[in-house]
Design a protein around this motif. Structure first.
Motif, PDB file in Angstrom:
ATOM      1  N   LEU A 131       0.889  -1.397   0.089  1.00 29.53           N
ATOM      2  CA  LEU A 131      -0.210   0.144   0.138  1.00 29.53           C
ATOM      3  C   LEU A 131       0.941   1.306  -0.114  1.00 29.53           C
ATOM      4  CD1 LEU A 131      -2.564  -1.081   2.797  1.00 29.53           C
ATOM      5  CD2 LEU A 131      -2.781  -0.963   0.651  1.00 29.53           C
ATOM      6  N   LEU A 132       1.885   1.229   0.885  1.00 31.23           N
ATOM      7  CA  LEU A 132       3.137   2.784   1.037  1.00 31.23           C
ATOM      8  C   LEU A 132       3.948   3.006  -0.648  1.00 31.23           C
ATOM      9  CD1 LEU A 132       3.909   1.869   4.394  1.00 31.23           C
ATOM     10  CD2 LEU A 132       2.872   3.129   4.025  1.00 31.23           C
ATOM     11  N   LEU A 133       4.221   1.818  -1.043  1.00 33.64           N
ATOM     12  CA  LEU A 133       4.558   1.365  -2.151  1.00 33.64           C
ATOM     13  C   LEU A 133       3.796   1.891  -3.355  1.00 33.64           C
ATOM     14  CD1 LEU A 133       7.640  -0.851  -1.397  1.00 33.64           C
ATOM     15  CD2 LEU A 133       8.143   1.707  -1.271  1.00 33.64           C
ATOM     16  N   ASP A 134       2.855   1.300  -3.700  1.00 39.66           N
ATOM     17  CA  ASP A 134       2.261   1.960  -4.625  1.00 39.66           C
ATOM     18  C   ASP A 134       1.848   3.535  -4.785  1.00 39.66           C
ATOM     19  OD1 ASP A 134       1.963  -0.514  -5.526  1.00 39.66           O
ATOM     20  OD2 ASP A 134       0.013  -1.348  -4.669  1.00 39.66           O
ATOM     21  N   LEU A 135       2.017   4.078  -2.690  1.00 43.62           N
ATOM     22  CA  LEU A 135       1.317   5.514  -3.103  1.00 43.62           C
ATOM     23  C   LEU A 135       2.586   6.241  -4.096  1.00 43.62           C
ATOM     24  CD1 LEU A 135      -0.056   6.184   0.731  1.00 43.62           C
ATOM     25  CD2 LEU A 135      -1.397   6.158  -1.481  1.00 43.62           C
ATOM     26  N   THR A 136       3.102   5.669  -3.757  1.00 38.75           N
ATOM     27  CA  THR A 136       4.467   6.490  -4.794  1.00 38.75           C
ATOM     28  C   THR A 136       4.704   6.488  -5.927  1.00 38.75           C
ATOM     29  OG1 THR A 136       5.870   4.951  -5.047  1.00 38.75           O
ATOM     30  CG2 THR A 136       6.235   5.838  -3.079  1.00 38.75           C
ATOM     31  N   ILE A 137       3.797   5.415  -7.066  1.00 41.30           N
ATOM     32  CA  ILE A 137       3.581   5.291  -8.183  1.00 41.30           C
ATOM     33  C   ILE A 137       3.273   6.763  -8.601  1.00 41.30           C
ATOM     34  CG2 ILE A 137       2.836   4.356 -10.298  1.00 41.30           C
ATOM     35  CD1 ILE A 137       2.840   1.688  -8.206  1.00 41.30           C
ATOM     36  N   SER A 138       2.583   7.424  -8.007  1.00 46.15           N
ATOM     37  CA  SER A 138       1.989   8.421  -8.999  1.00 46.15           C
ATOM     38  C   SER A 138       2.880   9.705  -7.659  1.00 46.15           C
ATOM     39  CB  SER A 138       0.485   8.398  -8.560  1.00 46.15           C
ATOM     40  OG  SER A 138      -0.209   8.714  -7.537  1.00 46.15           O
ATOM     41  N   SER A 139       3.963  10.142  -6.800  1.00 46.11           N
ATOM     42  CA  SER A 139       4.203  10.676  -5.996  1.00 46.11           C
ATOM     43  C   SER A 139       4.942  11.253  -6.424  1.00 46.11           C
ATOM     44  CB  SER A 139       4.861  10.139  -5.192  1.00 46.11           C
ATOM     45  OG  SER A 139       4.177  10.131  -3.914  1.00 46.11           O
ATOM     46  N   PRO A 140       5.098  12.758  -6.754  1.00 47.88           N
ATOM     47  CA  PRO A 140       5.626  13.890  -7.386  1.00 47.88           C
ATOM     48  C   PRO A 140       7.341  13.624  -7.163  1.00 47.88           C
ATOM     49  CG  PRO A 140       4.349  14.947  -5.895  1.00 47.88           C
ATOM     50  CD  PRO A 140       3.731  13.321  -6.255  1.00 47.88           C
ATOM     51  N   LEU A 141       7.974  13.726  -7.828  1.00 50.43           N
ATOM     52  CA  LEU A 141       9.522  13.772  -7.438  1.00 50.43           C
ATOM     53  C   LEU A 141       9.834  14.476  -6.204  1.00 50.43           C
ATOM     54  CD1 LEU A 141      11.945  12.343  -8.437  1.00 50.43           C
ATOM     55  CD2 LEU A 141      12.686  14.047 -10.126  1.00 50.43           C
ATOM     56  N   GLY A 142       9.645  15.256  -5.781  1.00 52.65           N
ATOM     57  CA  GLY A 142       9.767  15.862  -4.363  1.00 52.65           C
ATOM     58  C   GLY A 142       9.764  14.976  -3.493  1.00 52.65           C
TER      59      GLY A 142
END
Length: 144
Positions: A94-105
């Motif tokens: 769940l946590l890592l799936d959130l990073t798929i669409s995270s802005p680079l910053g």
């Protein structure tokens, strides 16, 4: 046009799945067993920061994703595996799936480390987890 970034957070946290003591026991298995082959985490970070993390009840952080990986692998290699191992693996997902669409910053080196840990404890998905780790590392400029 511009669309707003997602700011969703997981409903649960690793603090609700395992205790701080269970996390420390998993780390005691992880560091002598896995870390010599994949030394991507700082022992001090895992020994000191999670204590504050548990007290503060933070959720959805890059540190939490790393802690999930340590707990999952520590449990896997432990003589007495944790009964909550599957929940920890799901929390990490769940946590890592959130990073798929995270802005680079919002991405960090800990996201790369958490993806590598995921590749280790889910060998049938290792190609995908390691691919994400590579892309995040490149986006962060770690190849320079």
């Amino acid at each position: 046009g511009n669309r707003p970034e997602s700011d969703s957070m997981p409903q649960s946290s690793i603090q609700n799945i395992v205790s701080l003591e269970e996390m420390k026991l998993s780390a005691e298995v992880f560091f002598p067993t896995v870390h010599p082959f994949f030394s991507i985490l700082d022992l001090g970070m895992i020994e000191k920061r999670p204590v504050y993390f548990w007290i503060s009840q933070q959720r959805g952080t890059d540190l939490e994703a790393c802690v999930c990986g340590v707990v999952a692998l520590g449990s896997y290699f432990s003589p007495v595996p944790s009964a909550s191992g599957a929940q920890v693996v799901e929390q990490s997902k769940l946590l890592l799936d959130l990073t798929i669409s995270s802005p680079l910053g919002l991405l960090s080196l800990k996201h790369v480390a958490a993806r590598v840990l995921r590749a280790i404890y889910l060998p049938h998905l290792s190609w995908m987890a390691s691919n994400y780790a590579d892309h995040i590392a490149e986006a962060l400029g770690l190849h320079r």
